[in-house]
Design an enzyme around this catalytic site. Structure first.
Site, short mmCIF file in Angstrom:
data_model
loop_
_atom_site.label_atom_id
_atom_site.label_comp_id
_atom_site.label_asym_id
_atom_site.label_seq_id
_atom_site.Cartn_x
_atom_site.Cartn_y
_atom_site.Cartn_z
N ASN A 9 -49.19 85.34 -29.39
CA ASN A 9 -48.37 86.30 -30.08
C ASN A 9 -49.69 87.62 -30.21
O ASN A 9 -50.17 87.35 -31.34
CB ASN A 9 -47.27 86.24 -30.53
CG ASN A 9 -46.36 88.01 -30.85
OD1 ASN A 9 -47.49 89.00 -30.59
ND2 ASN A 9 -46.71 87.87 -32.26
N LYS A 11 -49.80 90.04 -30.39
CA LYS A 11 -49.78 91.71 -31.50
C LYS A 11 -50.17 93.12 -30.48
O LYS A 11 -50.14 93.19 -29.92
CB LYS A 11 -49.86 91.13 -33.12
CG LYS A 11 -49.15 89.95 -33.09
CD LYS A 11 -49.26 90.28 -34.66
CE LYS A 11 -48.83 88.59 -34.93
NZ LYS A 11 -48.31 88.13 -36.24
N HIS A 98 -39.01 89.94 -33.37
CA HIS A 98 -39.90 89.77 -34.22
C HIS A 98 -40.33 90.41 -35.65
O HIS A 98 -39.21 91.37 -35.80
CB HIS A 98 -41.15 89.51 -33.62
CG HIS A 98 -42.72 89.30 -34.60
ND1 HIS A 98 -43.07 89.50 -35.88
CD2 HIS A 98 -43.32 88.10 -34.07
CE1 HIS A 98 -44.20 89.19 -36.14
NE2 HIS A 98 -43.74 88.35 -35.74
N GLU A 100 -42.19 91.84 -37.82
CA GLU A 100 -42.54 93.22 -37.75
C GLU A 100 -42.23 93.40 -37.30
O GLU A 100 -41.82 95.40 -37.33
CB GLU A 100 -44.32 92.70 -37.02
CG GLU A 100 -45.35 92.08 -38.46
CD GLU A 100 -46.03 91.42 -36.81
OE1 GLU A 100 -46.46 91.71 -35.92
OE2 GLU A 100 -46.55 90.49 -38.07
N GLU A 168 -40.15 81.81 -37.59
CA GLU A 168 -41.33 81.82 -38.31
C GLU A 168 -40.68 82.68 -39.64
O GLU A 168 -40.53 83.77 -40.04
CB GLU A 168 -41.40 82.98 -37.95
CG GLU A 168 -42.05 83.30 -35.86
CD GLU A 168 -43.35 84.12 -35.75
OE1 GLU A 168 -44.54 83.26 -35.16
OE2 GLU A 168 -43.33 85.14 -35.24
N GLY A 174 -49.83 85.54 -40.68
CA GLY A 174 -50.97 86.58 -40.76
C GLY A 174 -51.23 85.73 -42.28
O GLY A 174 -52.53 86.44 -43.11
N SER A 214 -49.27 81.15 -39.10
CA SER A 214 -49.90 80.77 -40.00
C SER A 214 -51.03 79.68 -38.74
O SER A 214 -50.76 78.10 -39.49
CB SER A 214 -50.24 80.96 -41.07
OG SER A 214 -50.20 82.10 -41.80
#
Ligand code: PGA
Length: 252
Positions: A9, A11, A98, A100, A168, A174, A214
Site C-alpha cells: 500500500n 498510500k 483502510h 486512514e 491492521e 507506521g 509495521s
C-alpha cells in the site's frame, strides 16, 4: 491451501517518475521468480494508478486504494473515482476501508460495505481493511470491534475469490509496534470464525486474511508464520523494492 498474498500500500506517495520507477523495479523483481508460490499486489495512489498499470508486468496485480461509494459509474461526484474508472485504468484490485480512510474521511462500516460491493460488481478483487484502535484494545474491546467490522463491512456477495480481509491494528500502522504472535493468532481465528458465521464455512476456509501494521523484513517470517495469517499488507516497507522483496522472500 490458501495462497499467500504480499500486498503493498503506497498510500499518498509517488509522483509520476518515482512511481513508474518503483513499479518497474518491483515488476522486474517479481516477474523473474519462476513458479512464485504467492500472489503480489501493489496499490499506488490514484494519480499514478494508470501509469503503473501500463508498465509491462506479468505476475503482479495492480490495485487502487479506494473506490467511490456511489453505485454510479460516473456523474456529479466531485473528487470521486468509481470502481468502473479504476478498472478502466487497468487495475484489477482495490483496497477499501483502510483505517486512514475510516479515520480521516469518517468511513463507516456501511460505507465500506457499499464500496466493496461496487468494486466486486465491477470485477475488482477487494482487500477490506479492519482493525482496532489502541483505545479500543486497552478497553478490552479489540475482538468485539474487529468482528463487528468484519460482519458489517463485508457484503453478502463477498467470497474467497473476490474478497480478502486485512487485519491492521491501527496502533501498529507506521509505528514500528506489532502485536504479539498470540494476539495475531487470536484475532485471525476470530475473524475467520466471524466470516464462517456470515458467509459460511466454505467461504471462510478459503478467504485470505492478511496481517498489516509495521511489517518489516525483520518480523515478516514470524508474523506470516502465524496460523490463519495468509499474507501481509505493507505500507512503509513497500516503498522500496529492497524491503518489499525482503519481506516477500521470507515466503519462498
Ligand atoms: P505500515 O502500514 O506497514 O507502514 O505500518 C500498513 C498499512 O497501513 O497498510
Amino acid at each position: 491451501m490458501r495462497r499467500k498474498l504480499i500486498a503493498g500500500n503506497w498510500k499518498m506517495n509517488g509522483l509520476k517518475a518515482d512511481a513508474v520507477a518503483l513499479a518497474k523495479a518491483v515488476f522486474e523483481k517479481f516477474d523473474s521468480v519462476a513458479n512464485c508460490p504467492f500472489d503480489v499486489l501493489v496499490c499506488p495512489p490514484m494519480n499514478v494508478l494508470g501509469y503503473v498499470a501500463d508498465v509491462p508486468h506479468t505476475s503482479v496485480f495492480v490495485g487502487a486504494q479506494d473506490v467511490a461509494e456511489t453505485t454510479k459509474p460516473n456523474g456529479a461526484f466531485t473528487g470521486d473515482v468509481s470502481a468502473a474508472m479504476v478498472k478502466d485504468l487497468g487495475a484489477t484490485w482495490t483496497l477499501v476501508g483502510h483505517s486512514e480512510r475510516r479515520t480521516y474521511h469518517n468511513e463507516t462500516d456501511a460505507v465500506v460495505r457499499q464500496k466493496t460491493e461496487n468494486a466486486i460488481n465491477n470485477g475488482l478483487t477487494v482487500v477490506i481493511c479492519i482493525g482496532e484502535t489502541l483505545e479500543e484494545r486497552e478497553a478490552g474491546k479489540a475482538l468485539e470491534v474487529v468482528t463487528r467490522q468484519v460482519r458489517e463491512s463485508t457484503p453478502a456477495i463477498a467470497n474467497a475469490t473476490n474478497c480478502v480481509l486485512a487485519y491492521e491494528p491501527v496502533w501498529a500502522i507506521g509505528t514500528g509496534k506489532v502485536p504479539t504472535t498470540a494476539d495475531v493468532a487470536e484475532m485471525h481465528a476470530a475473524i475467520r470464525a466471524e466470516v464462517a458465521k456470515n458467509l459460511g464455512a466454505e467461504v471462510a476456509e478459503g478467504m485470505r486474511i492478511l496481517y498489516g501494521g509495521s511489517v518489516k523484513p525483520e518480523n515478516a517470517k514470524e508474523l506470516l508464520g502465524v496460523e490463519n495469517v495468509d499474507g501481509a499488507l505493507i505500507g512503509g516497507a513497500s516503498l522500496k523494492v529492497e524491503s518489499f522483496w525482503a519481506i516477500a522472500e521470507t515466503q519462498l
